[in-house]
Design a protein around this motif. Structure first.
Motif, PDB file in Angstrom:
ATOM      1  N   THR A  64     -22.430  42.877 -24.437  1.00  0.00           N
ATOM      2  CA  THR A  64     -23.456  41.950 -23.804  1.00  0.00           C
ATOM      3  C   THR A  64     -21.785  41.332 -22.803  1.00  0.00           C
ATOM      4  O   THR A  64     -22.273  40.769 -21.861  1.00  0.00           O
ATOM      5  CB  THR A  64     -23.139  40.690 -24.444  1.00  0.00           C
ATOM      6  N   SER A  65     -20.606  42.002 -23.061  1.00  0.00           N
ATOM      7  CA  SER A  65     -19.361  41.593 -22.946  1.00  0.00           C
ATOM      8  C   SER A  65     -18.202  42.321 -21.351  1.00  0.00           C
ATOM      9  O   SER A  65     -18.943  41.422 -20.198  1.00  0.00           O
ATOM     10  CB  SER A  65     -17.989  41.451 -23.060  1.00  0.00           C
ATOM     11  N   PHE A  66     -19.402  43.834 -21.190  1.00  0.00           N
ATOM     12  CA  PHE A  66     -19.589  44.195 -20.329  1.00  0.00           C
ATOM     13  C   PHE A  66     -20.956  43.822 -19.385  1.00  0.00           C
ATOM     14  O   PHE A  66     -19.794  43.461 -18.158  1.00  0.00           O
ATOM     15  CB  PHE A  66     -19.739  45.882 -20.670  1.00  0.00           C
ATOM     16  N   PHE A  67     -21.289  43.679 -19.207  1.00  0.00           N
ATOM     17  CA  PHE A  67     -22.835  43.971 -18.261  1.00  0.00           C
ATOM     18  C   PHE A  67     -23.462  42.408 -18.149  1.00  0.00           C
ATOM     19  O   PHE A  67     -23.688  42.973 -16.978  1.00  0.00           O
ATOM     20  CB  PHE A  67     -23.489  44.843 -18.594  1.00  0.00           C
ATOM     21  N   MET A  68     -23.002  41.317 -19.185  1.00  0.00           N
ATOM     22  CA  MET A  68     -23.337  40.287 -18.641  1.00  0.00           C
ATOM     23  C   MET A  68     -22.278  38.889 -17.976  1.00  0.00           C
ATOM     24  O   MET A  68     -23.126  37.797 -18.115  1.00  0.00           O
ATOM     25  CB  MET A  68     -24.583  39.782 -19.892  1.00  0.00           C
ATOM     26  N   SER A  69     -20.868  39.373 -18.520  1.00  0.00           N
ATOM     27  CA  SER A  69     -20.473  38.421 -18.410  1.00  0.00           C
ATOM     28  C   SER A  69     -20.020  37.849 -16.863  1.00  0.00           C
ATOM     29  O   SER A  69     -19.611  38.984 -16.304  1.00  0.00           O
ATOM     30  CB  SER A  69     -19.203  39.037 -19.058  1.00  0.00           C
ATOM     31  N   HIS A 190     -15.245  33.723 -25.747  1.00  0.00           N
ATOM     32  CA  HIS A 190     -14.717  34.556 -27.770  1.00  0.00           C
ATOM     33  C   HIS A 190     -15.623  35.892 -28.126  1.00  0.00           C
ATOM     34  O   HIS A 190     -15.037  36.703 -28.567  1.00  0.00           O
ATOM     35  CB  HIS A 190     -16.681  33.247 -28.111  1.00  0.00           C
ATOM     36  N   ARG A 191     -16.820  36.539 -27.496  1.00  0.00           N
ATOM     37  CA  ARG A 191     -16.928  37.670 -27.498  1.00  0.00           C
ATOM     38  C   ARG A 191     -15.506  38.460 -27.361  1.00  0.00           C
ATOM     39  O   ARG A 191     -15.585  39.799 -27.683  1.00  0.00           O
ATOM     40  CB  ARG A 191     -17.666  37.967 -26.028  1.00  0.00           C
ATOM     41  N   TRP A 192     -14.933  38.249 -25.362  1.00  0.00           N
ATOM     42  CA  TRP A 192     -13.978  39.089 -25.087  1.00  0.00           C
ATOM     43  C   TRP A 192     -12.610  39.150 -26.406  1.00  0.00           C
ATOM     44  O   TRP A 192     -12.240  39.806 -26.337  1.00  0.00           O
ATOM     45  CB  TRP A 192     -13.439  39.053 -24.270  1.00  0.00           C
ATOM     46  N   PHE A 193     -12.210  38.308 -27.087  1.00  0.00           N
ATOM     47  CA  PHE A 193     -11.923  37.910 -28.146  1.00  0.00           C
ATOM     48  C   PHE A 193     -12.091  38.859 -29.122  1.00  0.00           C
ATOM     49  O   PHE A 193     -11.490  39.587 -30.169  1.00  0.00           O
ATOM     50  CB  PHE A 193     -11.882  36.274 -29.058  1.00  0.00           C
ATOM     51  N   LEU A 194     -13.906  38.604 -29.657  1.00  0.00           N
ATOM     52  CA  LEU A 194     -13.506  39.638 -30.910  1.00  0.00           C
ATOM     53  C   LEU A 194     -13.341  40.714 -30.884  1.00  0.00           C
ATOM     54  O   LEU A 194     -13.274  42.335 -31.185  1.00  0.00           O
ATOM     55  CB  LEU A 194     -15.172  39.259 -31.468  1.00  0.00           C
ATOM     56  N   ILE A 195     -13.956  41.374 -29.730  1.00  0.00           N
ATOM     57  CA  ILE A 195     -13.549  43.019 -28.755  1.00  0.00           C
ATOM     58  C   ILE A 195     -12.153  43.455 -29.050  1.00  0.00           C
ATOM     59  O   ILE A 195     -12.011  44.575 -29.974  1.00  0.00           O
ATOM     60  CB  ILE A 195     -13.915  43.964 -27.476  1.00  0.00           C
ATOM     61  N   ALA A 196     -11.467  42.489 -28.885  1.00  0.00           N
ATOM     62  CA  ALA A 196      -9.687  43.256 -28.404  1.00  0.00           C
ATOM     63  C   ALA A 196      -9.587  43.657 -29.689  1.00  0.00           C
ATOM     64  O   ALA A 196      -8.637  43.876 -30.427  1.00  0.00           O
ATOM     65  CB  ALA A 196      -9.233  41.969 -28.032  1.00  0.00           C
ATOM     66  N   LEU A 197      -9.695  41.805 -31.012  1.00  0.00           N
ATOM     67  CA  LEU A 197      -9.807  42.555 -32.518  1.00  0.00           C
ATOM     68  C   LEU A 197      -9.802  43.363 -33.556  1.00  0.00           C
ATOM     69  O   LEU A 197      -9.581  43.588 -34.102  1.00  0.00           O
ATOM     70  CB  LEU A 197      -9.680  41.262 -32.828  1.00  0.00           C
TER      71      LEU A 197
END
Length: 211
Positions: A64-69, A190-197
């Motif tokens: 979702t983050s890669f293709f919809m952000s 929020h999604r990017w933060f969760l990916i990093a975590l």
């Protein structure tokens, strides 16, 4: 670019070859089954639309983050300022509660004695070894947003990570969630933060907790 991390069944090394095969396929979107860290989707996306599918929540968040952000993730300095205060609030609460365990862990690690460390880690507040913490974890699973966040601390401390590291992870997750609830960050952020975590390297975790 795919995430450069190890992941079960990663197709990162095959992505270029798959993209070449897809170039000769009929026009139209490509369905990337078991998309994982989107290695295939990232290699093919420049030339056609991608539909990603994966049962894992983390993999779905990555896709979702890669293709919809609409925007890229924010930088580390801004990230630190966004989450610092709520992180410190949760961290302090857990540090006070588990002070005795933290002191024992620090002493054991300082001893550089494998047996001492092993014995100490067995005594961490882990739900697998304590009925009390097992009941607490079961209650929190129903209301995971209860302050202070501590699901990681009472589920994984003394296992894959130490107690202090678990407290840091819980506190970062709290800071990320509360920042979203207060509209300090967007859903995308929020999604990017969760990916990093959630990334195995946890480079952002080290950055956020050492600044």
């Amino acid at each position: 670019m795919p995430l450069n991390i190890s992941y079960m069944g990663s197709k990162r090394k095959l992505a270029g070859q798959v993209a070449e095969v897809i170039e000769n396929a009929s026009a139209g979107p490509m369905l990337d089954l078991f998309s994982g860290m989107c290695a295939i989707g990232s290699a093919v996306a420049p030339s056609r639309n991608i539909w990603c599918n994966d049962a894992q929540r983390f993999a779905s968040t990555v896709a979702t983050s890669f293709f919809m952000s609409e925007r890229q993730s924010i930088g580390p300095i801004e990230s630190i300022e966004l989450v610092r205060r709520p992180f410190e609030r949760n961290y302090e609460a857990l540090e006070n509660r588990f002070k005795r365990y933290l002191a024992a862990e620090e002493q054991a690690l300082s001893s550089i004695c494998a047996i001492e460390i092993y014995k100490t880690e067995l005594g961490m507040p882990n739900c697998a070894q304590s009925n009390h913490f097992a009941r607490e974890r079961a209650a929190l699973a129903k209301v995971p947003n209860t302050f202070p966040y501590r699901l990681f601390s009472i589920a994984y401390a003394g296992g894959y990570v130490g107690l202090r590291q678990s407290i840091e992870i819980d506190s970062l997750r709290y800071a990320i969630d509360i920042s979203r609830q207060r509209n300090r960050i967007s859903i995308e952020q929020h999604r990017w933060f969760l990916i990093a975590l959630s990334s195995p390297g946890l480079s952002t975790l080290r950055l956020l907790t050492s600044a």
